[in-house]
Enzyme design. Sequence first.
Site, PDB file in Angstrom:
ATOM      1  N   ASP A  36       2.852  -5.817   1.205  1.00  0.00           N
ATOM      2  CA  ASP A  36       3.534  -4.752   1.935  1.00  0.00           C
ATOM      3  C   ASP A  36       3.203  -4.898   3.419  1.00  0.00           C
ATOM      4  OD1 ASP A  36       4.587  -3.578  -0.296  1.00  0.00           O
ATOM      5  OD2 ASP A  36       3.027  -2.056  -0.487  1.00  0.00           O
ATOM      6  N   ASP A  86       1.640   0.228  -3.167  1.00  0.00           N
ATOM      7  CA  ASP A  86       1.002   1.547  -3.147  1.00  0.00           C
ATOM      8  C   ASP A  86       1.838   2.637  -3.805  1.00  0.00           C
ATOM      9  OD1 ASP A  86       2.989   1.766  -1.278  1.00  0.00           O
ATOM     10  OD2 ASP A  86       1.675   2.155   0.434  1.00  0.00           O
ATOM     11  N   ASP A 113       6.330   0.669  -7.119  1.00  0.00           N
ATOM     12  CA  ASP A 113       5.749  -0.685  -7.061  1.00  0.00           C
ATOM     13  C   ASP A 113       5.106  -1.093  -8.384  1.00  0.00           C
ATOM     14  OD1 ASP A 113       6.355  -1.326  -4.379  1.00  0.00           O
ATOM     15  OD2 ASP A 113       4.649  -0.163  -3.660  1.00  0.00           O
TER      16      ASP A 113
END
Length: 386
Positions: free
Chosen positions: A29, A335, A339
């Site tokens: 990310d 997070d 996901d």
Amino acid sequence: MRKMMRDKALVRRLSSCETMGSATTICSDKTGTLTLNKMTVVEAYLSGTKLNPCDNTGMMSSSVASLLVEGIAQNTAGAVFSPENGGAAEVAGAPTEKAILSWGLKIGMNFNDVRSKSSVLRVLPFNSVKKCGGVAVQVSDTYVHIHWKGAAELVLASCKSWFSIDGSVHPMSSDKYNELKRSIDDMAMSSLRCIAFAYCTCELTMVPREDLDKWQLPDDNLTLLGMVGIKDPCRPGVRDAVQLCSAAGVKVRMVTGDNVETAKAIAFECGILNAKDVASETTIIEGKVFREMSETAREEVADKITVMGRSSPNDKLLLVQALKRKGHVVAVTGDGTNDAPALHEADIGLSMGISGTEVAKESSDIIILDDDFTSVVKVIFSNIKA
């Protein structure tokens, strides 16, 4: 195990330690992992004019300013708490929401006062597919204001008009659209997250009172109110960590929901991209383009992808699957609740200890306690040495 705890990694599945030492690629990310997740509005365009400084709204019509602060105060998942003793207001919420609310306070927004002047009828929370969120508020006995906020280029595409400084409304000509799009691109190339605000009105009689929860808010005939660029600095040490991975043969890939140009600029700052990479068209790709490819085509380009912008959690999952089919040992950071499939599918799922949801943590093999990419790299190298 103790060393990994000292390196800010909580191991949930012991077998993942051995796998981590064999990782060939990391799909990371951007927000909060490669960057600090401390966001601030540093640029603003209102009424088609760049503000200098970004909170200087003195030249703007009071009617436009009123609509803008109404949208900021009502279309938010954050909150502003004003102490009774008159001290500084405290802003709560996700980092992007906090940045926008803090900017709203600087341009004269009285959060509680604005919210008391209208009543919320319907909220459509931000989602990772549409990249925007909306709210409908009743402002009188006859009219409703519908406010949208989200990815600047997507909101702009839905705008058929825009406000000038004097408060008059003008049709969105192709020249004006291109001018505003260039402003978005300029902010994105400066590694800023670009957010736009727009609104439309509708008569109260058009609101389906009995089926409010099924009402799809109008989003195709909007008037642009303004745009902001939000800065989220890179974490210290990230560039060195990325170079360390590259030297060890571990390729770092950035997967983010941000604008492709913003993602590209951050990737340059972090050392994930270099000038040689940009020469290849497939190095930087939009999530939608990757998603719409056939499974075979995705497999062919997956190896070349270094940055994926405007991606959804499902795009991350598709990338992980394609890389695994190519023989990679894939580590993934995540997070959010969405996901979880990618974290579960990856050979090593790394969730974030601070910003991560419980669902993400449960789906991961290792929890990075400080949300820092450099800790991810330490975990890899600890297990390579082991």
